[in-house]
Write a protein that holds these residues in place. Sequence first.
Motif, PDB file in Angstrom:
ATOM      1  N   ALA A  72      -6.004  99.571  24.951  1.00 48.80           N
ATOM      2  CA  ALA A  72      -5.083 101.090  24.877  1.00 48.80           C
ATOM      3  C   ALA A  72      -5.002 102.039  25.993  1.00 48.80           C
ATOM      4  O   ALA A  72      -3.770 101.770  26.537  1.00 48.80           O
ATOM      5  N   LEU A  73      -5.877 101.976  26.089  1.00 50.57           N
ATOM      6  CA  LEU A  73      -5.657 102.832  27.521  1.00 50.57           C
ATOM      7  C   LEU A  73      -5.211 102.329  28.824  1.00 50.57           C
ATOM      8  O   LEU A  73      -4.242 102.985  29.967  1.00 50.57           O
ATOM      9  N   LEU A 110      -3.185 102.595  18.473  1.00 49.58           N
ATOM     10  CA  LEU A 110      -4.141 104.070  18.648  1.00 49.58           C
ATOM     11  C   LEU A 110      -3.630 104.904  18.940  1.00 49.58           C
ATOM     12  O   LEU A 110      -4.260 106.355  18.157  1.00 49.58           O
ATOM     13  N   ILE A 111      -2.362 105.399  19.420  1.00 50.47           N
ATOM     14  CA  ILE A 111      -1.262 106.584  19.124  1.00 50.47           C
ATOM     15  C   ILE A 111      -0.915 107.445  17.863  1.00 50.47           C
ATOM     16  O   ILE A 111      -1.760 108.217  17.868  1.00 50.47           O
ATOM     17  N   ALA A 140      -1.988  97.456  20.960  1.00 49.56           N
ATOM     18  CA  ALA A 140      -2.664  98.202  20.471  1.00 49.56           C
ATOM     19  C   ALA A 140      -2.809  99.952  21.221  1.00 49.56           C
ATOM     20  O   ALA A 140      -3.484 100.765  19.981  1.00 49.56           O
ATOM     21  N   ARG A 141      -2.436  99.606  22.461  1.00 49.05           N
ATOM     22  CA  ARG A 141      -1.761 101.261  22.824  1.00 49.05           C
ATOM     23  C   ARG A 141      -0.686 102.122  21.636  1.00 49.05           C
ATOM     24  O   ARG A 141      -1.260 103.226  20.978  1.00 49.05           O
ATOM     25  N   GLN A 142       0.128 101.098  21.186  1.00 51.94           N
ATOM     26  CA  GLN A 142       0.540 102.064  19.806  1.00 51.94           C
ATOM     27  C   GLN A 142       0.171 101.620  18.555  1.00 51.94           C
ATOM     28  O   GLN A 142      -0.245 103.448  17.740  1.00 51.94           O
ATOM     29  N   TYR A 202      -0.654  96.013  24.571  1.00 52.25           N
ATOM     30  CA  TYR A 202       0.552  97.553  24.117  1.00 52.25           C
ATOM     31  C   TYR A 202       0.409  97.773  22.630  1.00 52.25           C
ATOM     32  O   TYR A 202       0.872  99.082  22.076  1.00 52.25           O
ATOM     33  N   VAL A 255     -10.050 100.719  22.908  1.00 49.98           N
ATOM     34  CA  VAL A 255      -9.576 102.232  23.274  1.00 49.98           C
ATOM     35  C   VAL A 255      -9.578 102.487  24.341  1.00 49.98           C
ATOM     36  O   VAL A 255      -8.860 102.680  25.839  1.00 49.98           O
ATOM     37  N   ALA A 311      -3.395  99.089  29.154  1.00 53.66           N
ATOM     38  CA  ALA A 311      -2.496  98.081  28.737  1.00 53.66           C
ATOM     39  C   ALA A 311      -1.570  98.249  29.725  1.00 53.66           C
ATOM     40  O   ALA A 311      -1.527  96.731  30.587  1.00 53.66           O
TER      41      ALA A 311
END
Length: 316
Positions: A62-63, A117-118, A113-115, A111, A59, A65
Amino acid sequence: MSQPTVDPQPSRWPPRLVQAMGGDAVPDEKGTSLWAGALQRMRRNPTAILGAVIVLGFVLVALLAPVLAPYEPASTEWIAMVTPSDVPGPFPGHPLGLDPFGSDLLTQLLYGARQSLIIGVVSTGLGLLVGALLGGVAGAFGGWVDTVVMRVVDILLSIPSLLLAVSVAAVLGRNPLAIMIAIAAAQVPIFARLLRGSMLAQRGQDYVLAASSLGLRRRTVVMSHVLPNSLGPVIVQATLTLATSIIEVAALSYLGLGAPNPAVAEWGRMLVKGQERLQSEPHLTLLPGLCIAVTALGFTLFGEALREALDPKARR
């Protein structure tokens, strides 16, 4: 005639009795709620700690990034360094090298990881919301409403989850919203059956009979007592389903149903492009695959530990 024995340990006497006999009252022990007790047990569980550390790390990555990534995502300014037979490995300024599109690999992984997670959180939230609505209606009303809702859920359950997600994504098009709806559609029957079964089990408890005997309306009993006490297993399942969602996001991207821009940072698409160079640059496939596996493992460990902490049978 024998004298009655007296317990020599006043600490085990009732507090009022101790105080009446001239002693200091022993304070009553305060009970702990279900979630507070589960949290205490999870703090002593190494598996839960490991899963929580992995989930928290995922998390945070991801946040943060944009802060952690050294370059802009999907940047192709180094495309001239990529040839059909060679993708540059680690070199100064690029600790993991480049990807086949000429972007910094570390930036793409962060990035990605961010995709994941969302899409994973939103799809799980949608599946939980719709599934809880269907399961709550079936468990609250029963009768023909329960029969109709559960037959619809059975039809959805008869279709493999990945096949259902692929079908929905193919109909809605290649965009992140379509992927979220596709994954959520595959999760709806799981949450619906789980909440419905939990509510049916709670409806047979003594406190429901007592509340009904006091004249409380059915809606009040369901919304104030039955539903809150039935959400524990559903929340645990949502934690476990997040791991499945992240895997399905990668699977849909792997099958070409992700975002149309090939340079967008997605772990599944990175697997596809890395597979073409598996022999010469295996790290292009191993790194995103490792990210998917570790993240799914973290959510699975945390979810299983939470399930055991909330299960009365596991605490015996």
